[in-house]
Enzyme design. Structure first.
Site, PDB file in Angstrom:
ATOM      1  N   HIS A  66       0.844  -1.208   0.000  1.00  0.00           N
ATOM      2  CA  HIS A  66       0.000   0.000   0.000  1.00  0.00           C
ATOM      3  C   HIS A  66       0.870   1.245   0.000  1.00  0.00           C
ATOM      4  O   HIS A  66       2.085   1.164   0.111  1.00  0.00           O
ATOM      5  CB  HIS A  66      -1.010  -0.016   1.145  1.00  0.00           C
ATOM      6  CG  HIS A  66      -0.418   0.124   2.523  1.00  0.00           C
ATOM      7  ND1 HIS A  66       0.412  -0.823   3.076  1.00  0.00           N
ATOM      8  CD2 HIS A  66      -0.555   1.094   3.464  1.00  0.00           C
ATOM      9  CE1 HIS A  66       0.750  -0.443   4.293  1.00  0.00           C
ATOM     10  NE2 HIS A  66       0.198   0.723   4.554  1.00  0.00           N
ATOM     11  N   HIS A  68       1.422   3.915   1.896  1.00  0.00           N
ATOM     12  CA  HIS A  68       1.985   4.677   3.019  1.00  0.00           C
ATOM     13  C   HIS A  68       3.516   4.683   2.978  1.00  0.00           C
ATOM     14  O   HIS A  68       4.155   3.682   2.663  1.00  0.00           O
ATOM     15  CB  HIS A  68       1.498   4.105   4.356  1.00  0.00           C
ATOM     16  CG  HIS A  68       0.073   4.447   4.646  1.00  0.00           C
ATOM     17  ND1 HIS A  68      -0.712   3.713   5.512  1.00  0.00           N
ATOM     18  CD2 HIS A  68      -0.710   5.444   4.170  1.00  0.00           C
ATOM     19  CE1 HIS A  68      -1.923   4.244   5.562  1.00  0.00           C
ATOM     20  NE2 HIS A  68      -1.945   5.294   4.751  1.00  0.00           N
ATOM     21  N   ASP A  70       5.799   4.553   5.170  1.00  0.00           N
ATOM     22  CA  ASP A  70       6.580   3.585   5.967  1.00  0.00           C
ATOM     23  C   ASP A  70       6.573   2.199   5.323  1.00  0.00           C
ATOM     24  O   ASP A  70       7.061   1.234   5.923  1.00  0.00           O
ATOM     25  CB  ASP A  70       6.075   3.542   7.412  1.00  0.00           C
ATOM     26  CG  ASP A  70       4.649   3.031   7.536  1.00  0.00           C
ATOM     27  OD1 ASP A  70       3.784   3.475   6.747  1.00  0.00           O
ATOM     28  OD2 ASP A  70       4.399   2.183   8.418  1.00  0.00           O
ATOM     29  N   HIS A  71       6.040   2.086   4.102  1.00  0.00           N
ATOM     30  CA  HIS A  71       6.095   0.819   3.365  1.00  0.00           C
ATOM     31  C   HIS A  71       6.762   0.963   1.996  1.00  0.00           C
ATOM     32  O   HIS A  71       7.099  -0.046   1.384  1.00  0.00           O
ATOM     33  CB  HIS A  71       4.677   0.233   3.210  1.00  0.00           C
ATOM     34  CG  HIS A  71       4.073  -0.096   4.534  1.00  0.00           C
ATOM     35  ND1 HIS A  71       3.966  -1.388   4.995  1.00  0.00           N
ATOM     36  CD2 HIS A  71       3.619   0.705   5.528  1.00  0.00           C
ATOM     37  CE1 HIS A  71       3.443  -1.367   6.220  1.00  0.00           C
ATOM     38  NE2 HIS A  71       3.224  -0.106   6.560  1.00  0.00           N
ATOM     39  N   HIS A 124      -7.535  -0.785   5.449  1.00  0.00           N
ATOM     40  CA  HIS A 124      -6.570   0.164   6.022  1.00  0.00           C
ATOM     41  C   HIS A 124      -6.421   1.337   5.044  1.00  0.00           C
ATOM     42  O   HIS A 124      -6.502   2.499   5.434  1.00  0.00           O
ATOM     43  CB  HIS A 124      -5.248  -0.575   6.232  1.00  0.00           C
ATOM     44  CG  HIS A 124      -4.093   0.277   6.660  1.00  0.00           C
ATOM     45  ND1 HIS A 124      -4.043   0.892   7.892  1.00  0.00           N
ATOM     46  CD2 HIS A 124      -2.925   0.599   6.032  1.00  0.00           C
ATOM     47  CE1 HIS A 124      -2.891   1.560   7.989  1.00  0.00           C
ATOM     48  NE2 HIS A 124      -2.206   1.400   6.871  1.00  0.00           N
ATOM     49  N   ASP A 142      -0.466  -3.858   6.258  1.00  0.00           N
ATOM     50  CA  ASP A 142      -1.139  -3.306   7.437  1.00  0.00           C
ATOM     51  C   ASP A 142      -2.605  -3.719   7.500  1.00  0.00           C
ATOM     52  O   ASP A 142      -3.418  -3.071   8.160  1.00  0.00           O
ATOM     53  CB  ASP A 142      -1.036  -1.772   7.441  1.00  0.00           C
ATOM     54  CG  ASP A 142       0.361  -1.282   7.767  1.00  0.00           C
ATOM     55  OD1 ASP A 142       1.247  -2.119   8.048  1.00  0.00           O
ATOM     56  OD2 ASP A 142       0.565  -0.049   7.746  1.00  0.00           O
ATOM     57  N   HIS A 180       4.010  -4.584  10.843  1.00  0.00           N
ATOM     58  CA  HIS A 180       4.458  -3.909  12.078  1.00  0.00           C
ATOM     59  C   HIS A 180       4.536  -4.859  13.259  1.00  0.00           C
ATOM     60  O   HIS A 180       3.721  -5.786  13.374  1.00  0.00           O
ATOM     61  CB  HIS A 180       3.486  -2.779  12.462  1.00  0.00           C
ATOM     62  CG  HIS A 180       3.522  -1.597  11.548  1.00  0.00           C
ATOM     63  ND1 HIS A 180       4.366  -0.524  11.745  1.00  0.00           N
ATOM     64  CD2 HIS A 180       2.825  -1.324  10.419  1.00  0.00           C
ATOM     65  CE1 HIS A 180       4.185   0.362  10.780  1.00  0.00           C
ATOM     66  NE2 HIS A 180       3.249  -0.093   9.957  1.00  0.00           N
TER      67      HIS A 180
HETATM   68 FE    FE Z   1       2.455   0.889   8.207  1.00  0.00          FE
HETATM   69 ZN    ZN Z   2      -0.024   1.753   6.472  1.00  0.00          ZN
END
Ligand code: FE
Ligand code: ZN
Length: 250
Positions: A66, A68, A70-71, A124, A142, A180
């Site tokens: 996805h 975001h 942080d990915h 998400h 996530d 995570h």
């Molecule tokens: Fe994340």
């Molecule tokens: Zn995420």
């Protein structure tokens, strides 16, 4: 899974957990027959490089679940450095780095002798996907965490519940690669939902012991989550929506 080894073998695929940022995991997959290597959701470059170079310096694919940061933040640099192909959901391409392989949920790509199937997992975010690698590995980003699930930033309860249902329908011994290390933080809410669940209480004790010595709680088997995760155990979209809202306030 309670062993502390960062690498586990499943059906000829070596799965390596790579810690990134404060609590993210990227995952490296190496198909031992072909030597092909894929990485899921690299947030950072340096920790990914270290593991790739140790495994022989090869990277064929980077798979994104996805949009975001942080990915995806490490993806473009790794693709450039190793000549990998970037794989993601065509429907979300506008929010991802430039894709080399834009797939749709249900599409399958070859990974040596193994197939990787993209699976719709919106909830998400809209356009979130999971990857089913071979018969018994699923990278779920996530969408699902151990004892919890992602926050519902873009989707609605019906979408999220359907996505969890697709994961729940995978073979029970599927190894889940989550985005995570949130497990310990998820224990309290899960126990508030099912205080008498013996499997959950055992998992809570295991998680406490693992985290006390700095060990990871992931990957985890789907069968363990089916027995313990209140979001996977919800029996309707309404029940899921009530749980998600309650967890946001917990
Ligand atoms: Fe994340
Ligand atoms: Zn995420």
């Amino acid at each position: 899974m309670s062993d502390e080894a960062a690498t586990v073998m499943v059906d000829g695929i070596a799965v390596t957990r790579i810690a990134m940022l404060s609590d993210n995991y990227a995952w490296l997959l190496r198909e031992t027959a072909s030597g092909m290597v894929a990485m899921i959701d690299p947030a950072e470059v340096a920790p990914a490089q270290a593991v790739i170079d140790q495994a022989g310096g090869r990277l064929d694919f980077v798979l994104l679940t996805h949009h975001h940061d942080d990915h995806i933040a490490g993806a473009a640099a790794l693709v450039a450095q190793y000549g990998a192909k970037l794989v993601g959901n065509a429907a979300d391409a506008a929010r991802l780095p430039a894709l080399d392989v834009a797939m749709q949920p249900g599409d399958v790509m070859g990974f040596g002798d193994t197939e990787i199937r993209m699976m719709e997992s919106s909830g998400h975010t809209i356009g979130h996907v999971a990857y089913v690698i071979g018969r018994r590995i699923a990278a779920v980003g996530d969408t699902l965490f151990s004892l919890g699930c992602g926050r519902m930033f873009e989707g609605n309860p019906a979408q999220f519940y359907a996505s969890l249902g697709r994961i729940a329908a995978l073979p029970a011994d599927t190894l889940l690669l989550c985005g995570h290390e949130y497990t310990k933080g998820n224990v309290g809410f899960a126990l508030s939902v099912e205080p008498e669940n013996a499997a959950l209480r055992a998992r809570a004790a295991e998680v406490e012991a693992l985290r006390a010595r700095g060990a990871a709680t992931l990957p985890v088997r789907l069968s363990d989550e089916l027995a313990t995760n209140p979001f996977l155990r919800a029996r309707s979209a309404d029940e899921f929506g009530r749980l998600r809202a309650a967890k946001d306030r917990f």
